[in-house]
Design a protein around this motif. Structure first.
Motif, PDB file in Angstrom:
ATOM      1  N   MET A  82       0.990  -0.871  -0.378  1.00 34.53           N
ATOM      2  CA  MET A  82       0.103  -0.069  -0.102  1.00 34.53           C
ATOM      3  C   MET A  82       1.023   1.239  -0.050  1.00 34.53           C
ATOM      4  SD  MET A  82      -3.214   1.342   0.693  1.00 34.53           S
ATOM      5  CE  MET A  82      -4.296   1.012   1.723  1.00 34.53           C
ATOM      6  N   LYS A  83       0.754   1.772  -0.782  1.00 40.71           N
ATOM      7  CA  LYS A  83       1.299   3.304  -1.069  1.00 40.71           C
ATOM      8  C   LYS A  83       0.761   4.523  -0.153  1.00 40.71           C
ATOM      9  CE  LYS A  83       5.128   2.942  -3.268  1.00 40.71           C
ATOM     10  NZ  LYS A  83       4.435   1.272  -3.702  1.00 40.71           N
ATOM     11  N   VAL A  84       1.258   4.895   0.497  1.00 39.15           N
ATOM     12  CA  VAL A  84      -0.330   6.228   1.538  1.00 39.15           C
ATOM     13  C   VAL A  84       0.163   7.818   0.868  1.00 39.15           C
ATOM     14  CG1 VAL A  84      -0.866   7.297   3.735  1.00 39.15           C
ATOM     15  CG2 VAL A  84       0.339   4.735   3.129  1.00 39.15           C
ATOM     16  N   CYS A  85      -0.312   8.448   0.797  1.00 34.15           N
ATOM     17  CA  CYS A  85      -0.060   9.421  -0.514  1.00 34.15           C
ATOM     18  C   CYS A  85      -0.146  10.847   0.087  1.00 34.15           C
ATOM     19  CB  CYS A  85      -0.292   9.556  -1.824  1.00 34.15           C
ATOM     20  SG  CYS A  85      -0.113   8.193  -2.419  1.00 34.15           S
ATOM     21  N   TRP A  86       0.235  11.585   0.285  1.00 30.54           N
ATOM     22  CA  TRP A  86      -0.463  13.265   1.630  1.00 30.54           C
ATOM     23  C   TRP A  86      -1.012  14.302   0.648  1.00 30.54           C
ATOM     24  CZ3 TRP A  86      -0.179  17.669   2.760  1.00 30.54           C
ATOM     25  CH2 TRP A  86      -1.017  18.393   4.045  1.00 30.54           C
ATOM     26  N   PHE A  87      -1.883  14.827   0.499  1.00 34.73           N
ATOM     27  CA  PHE A  87      -2.369  15.349  -0.478  1.00 34.73           C
ATOM     28  C   PHE A  87      -2.859  17.150   0.071  1.00 34.73           C
ATOM     29  CE2 PHE A  87      -4.581  14.229  -5.341  1.00 34.73           C
ATOM     30  CZ  PHE A  87      -5.225  16.472  -5.053  1.00 34.73           C
ATOM     31  N   HIS A  88      -2.467  17.993  -0.530  1.00 35.48           N
ATOM     32  CA  HIS A  88      -2.720  19.098  -0.235  1.00 35.48           C
ATOM     33  C   HIS A  88      -3.641  20.348  -1.283  1.00 35.48           C
ATOM     34  CE1 HIS A  88      -2.856  22.576   2.570  1.00 35.48           C
ATOM     35  NE2 HIS A  88      -1.844  22.016   3.187  1.00 35.48           N
ATOM     36  N   LEU A  89      -4.872  20.302  -0.816  1.00 34.69           N
ATOM     37  CA  LEU A  89      -5.895  21.627  -1.913  1.00 34.69           C
ATOM     38  C   LEU A  89      -5.337  22.807  -2.013  1.00 34.69           C
ATOM     39  CD1 LEU A  89      -9.286  19.627  -1.396  1.00 34.69           C
ATOM     40  CD2 LEU A  89      -7.866  19.378  -3.358  1.00 34.69           C
ATOM     41  N   MET A  90      -4.337  23.233  -0.211  1.00 32.74           N
ATOM     42  CA  MET A  90      -4.077  24.439  -0.375  1.00 32.74           C
ATOM     43  C   MET A  90      -5.567  25.545  -0.486  1.00 32.74           C
ATOM     44  SD  MET A  90      -0.823  25.426  -2.236  1.00 32.74           S
ATOM     45  CE  MET A  90       1.092  24.628  -1.238  1.00 32.74           C
ATOM     46  N   PRO A  91      -6.280  24.836   0.773  1.00 35.90           N
ATOM     47  CA  PRO A  91      -7.838  26.148   0.716  1.00 35.90           C
ATOM     48  C   PRO A  91      -6.905  27.316   0.629  1.00 35.90           C
ATOM     49  CG  PRO A  91      -7.348  24.097   2.326  1.00 35.90           C
ATOM     50  CD  PRO A  91      -6.533  24.370   1.562  1.00 35.90           C
ATOM     51  N   TYR A  92      -7.774  28.196   0.821  1.00 38.69           N
ATOM     52  CA  TYR A  92      -7.628  29.518   1.364  1.00 38.69           C
ATOM     53  C   TYR A  92      -8.886  29.522   2.327  1.00 38.69           C
ATOM     54  CZ  TYR A  92      -7.831  34.385   1.681  1.00 38.69           C
ATOM     55  OH  TYR A  92      -7.655  35.863   2.462  1.00 38.69           O
ATOM     56  N   THR A  93      -8.259  29.980   4.038  1.00 38.31           N
ATOM     57  CA  THR A  93      -8.895  29.126   4.936  1.00 38.31           C
ATOM     58  C   THR A  93      -9.267  30.321   6.155  1.00 38.31           C
ATOM     59  OG1 THR A  93      -5.985  30.325   5.970  1.00 38.31           O
ATOM     60  CG2 THR A  93      -6.379  28.272   5.580  1.00 38.31           C
ATOM     61  N   GLU A  94      -9.148  31.787   5.061  1.00 32.21           N
ATOM     62  CA  GLU A  94      -9.916  32.769   6.190  1.00 32.21           C
ATOM     63  C   GLU A  94     -10.916  33.146   5.031  1.00 32.21           C
ATOM     64  OE1 GLU A  94      -7.222  35.604   6.388  1.00 32.21           O
ATOM     65  OE2 GLU A  94      -5.971  34.175   8.170  1.00 32.21           O
ATOM     66  N   LEU A  95     -11.994  32.304   4.729  1.00 32.46           N
ATOM     67  CA  LEU A  95     -13.144  33.024   4.054  1.00 32.46           C
ATOM     68  C   LEU A  95     -14.218  33.414   5.051  1.00 32.46           C
ATOM     69  CD1 LEU A  95     -13.685  30.258   1.304  1.00 32.46           C
ATOM     70  CD2 LEU A  95     -13.195  32.481   1.535  1.00 32.46           C
ATOM     71  N   PRO A  96     -14.510  34.399   4.899  1.00 27.36           N
ATOM     72  CA  PRO A  96     -15.537  35.034   5.869  1.00 27.36           C
ATOM     73  C   PRO A  96     -16.939  33.910   6.584  1.00 27.36           C
ATOM     74  CG  PRO A  96     -16.384  36.071   3.742  1.00 27.36           C
ATOM     75  CD  PRO A  96     -14.578  35.036   3.751  1.00 27.36           C
ATOM     76  N   ASP A  97     -17.225  33.955   7.770  1.00 27.04           N
ATOM     77  CA  ASP A  97     -18.362  32.700   8.375  1.00 27.04           C
ATOM     78  C   ASP A  97     -19.969  32.853   7.512  1.00 27.04           C
ATOM     79  OD1 ASP A  97     -16.492  32.272  10.639  1.00 27.04           O
ATOM     80  OD2 ASP A  97     -17.556  34.085  11.641  1.00 27.04           O
ATOM     81  N   ASP A  98     -19.806  34.467   7.074  1.00 27.62           N
ATOM     82  CA  ASP A  98     -21.414  34.450   6.178  1.00 27.62           C
ATOM     83  C   ASP A  98     -21.022  34.261   4.434  1.00 27.62           C
ATOM     84  OD1 ASP A  98     -20.234  36.633   5.787  1.00 27.62           O
ATOM     85  OD2 ASP A  98     -21.377  37.594   6.092  1.00 27.62           O
ATOM     86  N   PHE A  99     -19.692  33.199   3.700  1.00 23.31           N
ATOM     87  CA  PHE A  99     -19.723  33.355   2.662  1.00 23.31           C
ATOM     88  C   PHE A  99     -20.721  32.032   1.896  1.00 23.31           C
ATOM     89  CE2 PHE A  99     -17.990  30.402  -0.828  1.00 23.31           C
ATOM     90  CZ  PHE A  99     -17.112  31.572  -1.199  1.00 23.31           C
ATOM     91  N   THR A 100     -21.033  31.545   2.443  1.00 22.27           N
ATOM     92  CA  THR A 100     -21.952  30.938   1.630  1.00 22.27           C
ATOM     93  C   THR A 100     -23.842  31.894   1.974  1.00 22.27           C
ATOM     94  OG1 THR A 100     -23.098  29.418   3.857  1.00 22.27           O
ATOM     95  CG2 THR A 100     -20.908  28.643   2.437  1.00 22.27           C
ATOM     96  N   GLN A 101     -23.692  32.704   3.189  1.00 21.74           N
ATOM     97  CA  GLN A 101     -25.153  33.540   2.603  1.00 21.74           C
ATOM     98  C   GLN A 101     -24.881  34.797   1.599  1.00 21.74           C
ATOM     99  OE1 GLN A 101     -23.945  32.966   5.938  1.00 21.74           O
ATOM    100  NE2 GLN A 101     -25.257  30.998   5.608  1.00 21.74           N
ATOM    101  N   LYS A 102     -23.696  34.938   1.645  1.00 23.68           N
ATOM    102  CA  LYS A 102     -23.575  36.086   0.930  1.00 23.68           C
ATOM    103  C   LYS A 102     -22.729  36.121  -0.467  1.00 23.68           C
ATOM    104  CE  LYS A 102     -23.421  39.849   4.327  1.00 23.68           C
ATOM    105  NZ  LYS A 102     -22.475  40.450   5.495  1.00 23.68           N
ATOM    106  N   HIS A 103     -22.557  35.282  -1.005  1.00 24.16           N
ATOM    107  CA  HIS A 103     -21.564  34.845  -1.812  1.00 24.16           C
ATOM    108  C   HIS A 103     -21.995  33.273  -2.834  1.00 24.16           C
ATOM    109  CE1 HIS A 103     -18.437  37.636  -1.102  1.00 24.16           C
ATOM    110  NE2 HIS A 103     -19.296  37.576  -0.098  1.00 24.16           N
ATOM    111  N   ASP A 104     -22.204  33.142  -4.013  1.00 26.76           N
ATOM    112  CA  ASP A 104     -22.861  32.732  -4.818  1.00 26.76           C
ATOM    113  C   ASP A 104     -21.294  31.550  -4.910  1.00 26.76           C
ATOM    114  OD1 ASP A 104     -25.202  33.890  -5.712  1.00 26.76           O
ATOM    115  OD2 ASP A 104     -24.354  35.044  -7.006  1.00 26.76           O
ATOM    116  N   SER A 105     -20.776  31.631  -4.770  1.00 25.29           N
ATOM    117  CA  SER A 105     -19.587  30.381  -5.444  1.00 25.29           C
ATOM    118  C   SER A 105     -18.354  30.991  -5.022  1.00 25.29           C
ATOM    119  CB  SER A 105     -19.896  30.796  -6.803  1.00 25.29           C
ATOM    120  OG  SER A 105     -19.091  29.089  -7.213  1.00 25.29           O
TER     121      SER A 105
END
Lengths: 428, 260
Positions: A1-24
């Protein structure tokens, strides 16, 4: 078994109300939410995390490509991969670029060149991933024509492979690309070429193509092992129909994991980053999900008609639940129950991953141990605990029976270069 | 009025459906988004004193998979010109709507002998930075009819699965029609037609739905200014982008008056 460590590099500071105030979170995400000085720290934290994973003994560290995307800050994964190649010479993991969307680059020989550079710099540790690319990345962010995309992708693939393997200068006379003198310098260390992995979303044509070309098929779903099982069963049915063996190293599968001392502790620790990912990061406007022509007619036909339909429906349900559509319950309880993230003590996680790998017959586990707004401290804790307590329990899986023909073949370590240590400037 | 007649021709090796109805001077119709999956009211009104001929454009309903071999704008324009010939429309009046408008305009420019009078209804082909076209391919699932028509139900009726048709195959054909348009217009709808507008010497009627939510009204004047032939701009009250679905009578009347 090969175990690979994957990073997407998400922006970590999207605001709390992101899903309410932004479409995408993707394509037309508001650039005013992006703070470059904060991103300076995010990038450096993320690269620290990848390098830490390498030092902990993961078999590969993986990067990927997204555009106009708030959960993927790597428009060019090759830039990150190049720095990783220099900074991981001691631990020497495979560098998995998962990967470059071939149809986006003109000429595609640029990809052959950059990947050959990284293979040379790393001493032959490169895994070359070639995704078609999502509709959001390719058709909307980059303006590629969905009706041409797949044919152009295949042709670009042919060009890259010829550029790597043909020792002579040649002219390429394709439908989309014409180049009078193909002759890349440098050439890859790995001969005839680095291992090729194809990230896919479950279409049968891609299964068939991987079988024909003898490439790894890597199913990159964010919806975990429960939703992924049917797709992998379909993959293995296709392999068997085409007379291919069941070598688990033909396949890769992406899974989110959170390890702690106990499951309760894991639920507490990973609640915020998991809910951040499945809430804010997958908040994708469905207007960008299906440009006409992107999905082949054969895939549509199978999706609508075959027995796989039931499975596809289930997946569509999952996608709806996770932000592609109307967000519903995105609590950590839901995320854990649906198997999007495997949470638990080291023994519980190891047992579950063994079961997942065996049931899916997958030899390359691509693990996301950092997700959403997870801090570097927590990501490193997750990584270290996994490496120390989980990895030993799963690492030997499959190896007595199967050989991984799709793993890099680097130069012997004693022949590889050692980068000069970083010198601190003397104070004036 | 005569019955609807159907025949097939072979365009670039692909069987292609031609519909025909009415008596009189022939007039051709290149449809917009969605193509012509079924005969509709506008075509009937137009056929009251004309022989209306509707050739299926490659990839649009009735046009098979012909679009997959058309790569460049020149490929499309040649295919459309060949199609006019095969349909018996060479030298006749031609109506083009939206997607089909971009093609009709180009055929008139590149093969002037193929088109007598030209009618363009909210045609694609240009893209003005300051007044951009709405991206028809970036709409939420199940909503596209709302920006195409002021009577969205007309578009839904046009594209609804017939009783005797396999729903899966029908659905695929509808998506294929959107793909075929995307194939020559993605991503912005700009075929650089502006360079060829001066080659259009035919008398040209520019019809625009007053409520067109896809292509701004301002484009009508840009077309009119670019075209060398005599032009006339008419706005269709109460109509959206697919004006002939919203206001079949008014659109057909304007066309009859212009083409004589």
């Amino acid at each position: 078994m090969k175990v690979c460590w994957f990073h997407l590099m998400p922006y970590t500071e999207l605001p709390d109300d992101f899903t309410q105030k932004h479409d995408s979170v993707w394509v037309d995400i508001d650039s005013r939410l992006f703070d470059p000085k904060r991103a300076h720290h995010m990038y450096n934290d993320f690269m620290d995390e990848l390098e830490f994973a390498a030092s902990c003994g993961f078999d590969a560290i993986c990067v990927n490509e997204h555009h106009n995307n708030g959960y993927g800050l790597m428009p060019s994964p090759n830039i990150i991969a190049a720095t990783l190649a220099r900074r991981t010479t001691e631990s020497g993991p495979a560098i998995c670029i998962m990967g470059n969307s071939l149809a986006l680059y003109n000429p595609p020989t640029r990809i052959a060149e950059e990947m050959a550079m990284i293979d040379c710099i790393s001493g032959g540790r490169l895994i070359a991933g070639f995704p078609v690319g999502t509709p959001m990345d390719t058709c909307y962010a980059f303006g590629e024509n969905p009706s041409h995309l797949r044919v152009k992708y295949r042709e670009a693939h042919d060009l890259v492979m010829q550029a790597w393997t043909n020792p002579d200068t040649f002219s390429f006379n394709g439908r989309y690309h014409q180049i009078p003198y193909v002759n890349i310098w440098p050439r890859p260390v790995q001969q005839p070429h680095p291992p090729v992995w194809i990230p896919g979303g479950g279409s049968v044509e891609t299964f068939e193509w991987c079988a024909e070309m003898d490439y790894v098929y890597s199913y990159l779903s964010y919806f975990g092992y429960k939703a992924g099982l049917a797709t992998m069963n379909d993959f293995w049915d296709t392999m068997s129909r085409l007379g291919k063996d069941r070598n688990p190293y033909r396949a890769g599968f992406l899974q989110f994991v959170g390890v702690a001392e106990s499951k309760e502790e894991a639920m507490k620790l990973y609640k915020e980053p998991a809910e951040y990912f499945y809430g804010r990061c997958l908040h994708v406007d469905p207007r960008y999900s299906s440009p006409p022509g992107y999905t082949t007619e054969e895939t549509m036909r199978r999706k609508y008609k075959s027995q796989v339909a039931a499975v596809a429906d289930k997946k569509a349900d999952s996608e709806k639940k996770s932000g592609l559509g109307t967000p519903v319950d995105m609590s950590i309880e839901f995320i854990e129950r649906e198997g999007y993230v495997i949470l638990g003590s080291p023994d519980e996680v190891a047992e579950k991953l063994r079961e997942v790998a065996i049931n899916m017959n997958v030899g390359h586990l691509m693990l996301l141990l950092q997700y959403g707004n997870m801090s570097k401290d927590l990501a490193n804790y997750n990584t270290k605990l996994f490496a120390e307590k989980v990895m030993p329990q799963i690492h030997g899986l499959f190896d007595d029976e199967w050989e991984d023909h799709w793993w890099p073949k680097p130069m012997p370590k004693q022949e590889r270069a050692i980068p000069a240590p970083i010198k601190q400037e003397a104070a004036e | 009025m005569s019955e609807l007649k159907e025949r097939n021709v072979t365009l670039n090796g692909v069987e292609t459906r031609i519909w025909e109805k009415g008596e009189g001077e022939p007039i051709g119709y290149f449809p917009g988004f969605g193509g012509t999956p079924r005969w509709h009211a506008f075509l009937d009104v137009l056929a009251e004193n004309r022989k209306v001929i509707v050739p299926s454009l490659p990839g649009f309903p009735g046009g098979g998979l012909g679009h997959l071999e058309l790569d460049s704008q020149l490929d499309w324009v040649m295919a459309c010109n060949d199609l006019l010939d095969l349909a018996g429309l060479k030298g006749s009046d031609l109506v083009g709507v939206g997607f089909g408008g971009a093609l009709a305009a180009d055929v008139a420019a590149v093969f002037p002998e193929s088109v007598r009078k030209l009618v363009l209804i909210s045609p694609y082909g240009l893209f003005i930075d300051k007044d951009p076209i709405t991206n028809i391919w970036a709409q939420r699932p199940g909503t596209v009819q709302n920006i195409l028509c002021t009577h969205p139900e007309r578009f839904l009726e046009l594209t609804a699965t017939p009783n005797d048709y396999d729903p899966t195959e029908w659905n695929i054909e509808m998506i294929r029609a959107a793909e075929a348009g995307a194939r020559f217009l993605w991503p912005n709808g700009n075929t650089r037609l502006s360079r060829r507008l001066p080659r259009i010497k035919q008398p040209t009627l520019l019809l625009w739905g007053a409520e067109d939510k896809v292509i701004p009204q301002s484009y009508a004047k840009i077309f009119a200014d670019g075209i060398s032939g005599e032009t006339k701009i008419e706005t269709i009250t109460g109509a959206g982008h697919l004006a002939e679905l919203d206001e079949p009578e008014a659109v057909a009347k304007a066309i009859h008056a212009f083409t004589g």
